[in-house]
Motif scaffolding. Structure first.
Motif, PDB file in Angstrom:
ATOM      1  N   ARG A 127       0.857  -1.188   0.000  1.00  0.00           N
ATOM      2  CA  ARG A 127       0.000   0.000   0.000  1.00  0.00           C
ATOM      3  C   ARG A 127       0.896   1.241   0.000  1.00  0.00           C
ATOM      4  NH1 ARG A 127      -2.187   3.311   3.946  1.00  0.00           N
ATOM      5  NH2 ARG A 127      -1.262   2.025   5.582  1.00  0.00           N
ATOM      6  N   ARG A 128       0.826   1.991  -1.076  1.00  0.00           N
ATOM      7  CA  ARG A 128       1.668   3.174  -1.216  1.00  0.00           C
ATOM      8  C   ARG A 128       1.165   4.299  -0.316  1.00  0.00           C
ATOM      9  NH1 ARG A 128       6.084   0.992  -3.509  1.00  0.00           N
ATOM     10  NH2 ARG A 128       5.494  -0.333  -5.271  1.00  0.00           N
ATOM     11  N   MET A 129       2.089   4.906   0.411  1.00  0.00           N
ATOM     12  CA  MET A 129       1.725   6.016   1.294  1.00  0.00           C
ATOM     13  C   MET A 129       1.819   7.319   0.517  1.00  0.00           C
ATOM     14  SD  MET A 129       3.736   4.823   4.756  1.00  0.00           S
ATOM     15  CE  MET A 129       3.120   6.227   5.682  1.00  0.00           C
ATOM     16  N   GLU A 130       0.721   8.017   0.401  1.00  0.00           N
ATOM     17  CA  GLU A 130       0.684   9.289  -0.310  1.00  0.00           C
ATOM     18  C   GLU A 130       0.241  10.384   0.647  1.00  0.00           C
ATOM     19  OE1 GLU A 130       1.775   9.904  -3.238  1.00  0.00           O
ATOM     20  OE2 GLU A 130       2.149   7.825  -3.834  1.00  0.00           O
ATOM     21  N   VAL A 138       7.423  13.238   6.736  1.00  0.00           N
ATOM     22  CA  VAL A 138       8.823  13.344   6.317  1.00  0.00           C
ATOM     23  C   VAL A 138       9.522  12.040   6.672  1.00  0.00           C
ATOM     24  CG1 VAL A 138      11.027  14.511   6.707  1.00  0.00           C
ATOM     25  CG2 VAL A 138       8.926  15.846   6.512  1.00  0.00           C
ATOM     26  N   HIS A 139      10.152  11.432   5.678  1.00  0.00           N
ATOM     27  CA  HIS A 139      10.865  10.175   5.873  1.00  0.00           C
ATOM     28  C   HIS A 139      12.326  10.472   6.207  1.00  0.00           C
ATOM     29  CE1 HIS A 139       7.727   7.569   3.826  1.00  0.00           C
ATOM     30  NE2 HIS A 139       7.312   8.810   3.597  1.00  0.00           N
ATOM     31  N   GLY A 267      10.071   3.629   2.044  1.00  0.00           N
ATOM     32  CA  GLY A 267      10.588   3.467   0.694  1.00  0.00           C
ATOM     33  C   GLY A 267      11.023   4.743   0.008  1.00  0.00           C
ATOM     34  N   LYS A 268      10.430   5.885   0.333  1.00  0.00           N
ATOM     35  CA  LYS A 268      10.777   7.119  -0.373  1.00  0.00           C
ATOM     36  C   LYS A 268      12.208   7.540  -0.092  1.00  0.00           C
ATOM     37  CE  LYS A 268       6.066   8.870  -0.821  1.00  0.00           C
ATOM     38  NZ  LYS A 268       5.418   7.618  -0.409  1.00  0.00           N
TER      39      LYS A 268
END
Length: 329
Positions: A127-130, A138-139, A267-268
């Motif tokens: 599930r992609r976090m948008e 902020v990653h 992942g980003k």
């Protein structure tokens, strides 16, 4: 769908058919009037008699029978291997003795998710976090990067030459009192805004709790200067991020952590680190560690302001941050 050069649209077909059926025109006269073949005029007139206006739309070009289609038994074997082993078309084709294009066609026909969309251990779709706005998430993460000896490292010159350069640099440091040989690692601390992909990153000497906390204070100040108010921070479960020092540095910002052994959750920033490795750290031959370090701020500026990002429709991260200075430099 009609061919773009087709003489008749659906409206034109209906007019032709009505001329023949309702007005009593001959097929030859109608064909000449609408600049089509007599057989074409006959076809549309016949469909109009049978189906009315509904017969004027294009029919599916799919054949009624496909004698060369892959047998159902083979399709089931392909799907079974994909679901149980999570292999790509090439490996499945090699195992079953099939053509790769055949396996790919079967997987596409049944709508199976692409491997890059899956969590390999569980087989579940990721599930992609948008984030809807800048600062929502902020990653933050750290990447360990080996230093380059004088003359160049093994990745660009090969292991034998790289090892020789490293030994020469070490020997020079032992013989010369004022020379500081290049040893060890840099630690790239990075913070990525999930919505804009805007990145703040520093080359630091370690990944201890005080270093991570101080980095975040500078990163948060940098985001604030660019009009971004950080509301949530996502990190892994490293000891520096679980420390009281990092928690105090966050202040009132919500801190979230990834699930253990699931780096794709963050992942980003993981993807950012892979990009910088490909486009900066190992993009060309650097003859010294200082040369590569000096290049990093320039590359980071290019990434933020000029490099197109696929997730942003080919636009740079700065395009999503209003009034960001340096965007056109």
């Amino acid at each position: 769908m009609s061919h773009r050069n087709a003489p008749l649209s659906e409206t034109g077909r209906l007019r032709l058919a009505r001329c023949v059926v309702d007005d009593g025109w001959s097929l030859r006269r109608a064909a000449e009037r609408f600049q089509v073949a007599v057989t074409t005029a006959a076809r549309w007139a016949g469909r109009y008699r049978e189906q009315g206006e509904a017969g004027m739309v294009d029919r599916s070009s799919r054949p009624r029978h496909s004698p060369n289609r892959t047998p159902t038994r083979i399709e089931r074997r392909i799907i079974k291997v994909r679901v149980l082993r999570r292999w790509g078309p090439a490996r499945i084709a090699y195992l079953l003795g099939l053509n790769v294009s055949t396996v790919h066609r079967v997987l596409t026909r049944y709508g199976l998710a692409k491997l890059r969309w899956l969590d390999r251990p569980t087989g579940r779709v990721i599930r992609r976090m948008e984030s809807a706005a800048c600062g929502d998430m902020v990653h933050v993460d750290v990447k360990k990067l080996g230093k380059i000896p004088a003359g160049g490292g093994w990745r660009m010159l090969g292991k034998s030459v790289g090892k020789r350069n490293k030994q020469a640099d070490k020997s020079s440091g032992q013989q010369t009192k004022h020379h500081n040989p290049v040893r060890g690692y840099h630690f790239l601390h990075s913070a990525i805004d999930a919505h804009s992909r805007l990145a703040y990153s520093e080359l630091l000497s370690d990944e201890r709790k005080d270093t991570a906390a101080a980095f975040w204070l500078r990163a948060n100040a940098w985001f604030t200067r660019h009009g971004i108010t950080v509301r949530k921070v996502l990190t892994d479960n490293g000891s520096c991020y679980r420390s009281h020092a990092f928690g105090e540095a966050l202040g009132g910002i919500e801190h979230r952590r990834t699930r253990p052994y699931r780096p794709q959750t963050n992942g980003k920033v993981e993807r950012f680190h892979r990009t910088l490795a490909d486009e900066w750290a190992y993009a060309r031959l650097y003859t010294s560690d200082a040369e590569r370090c000096a290049e990093y701020p320039r590359w980071l500026h290019t990434y933020n302001h000029h490099r197109g990002h696929t997730a942003l429709g080919g636009q740079p991260p700065a395009s999503r941050v209003p009034n960001l200075s340096g965007q056109y430099n």
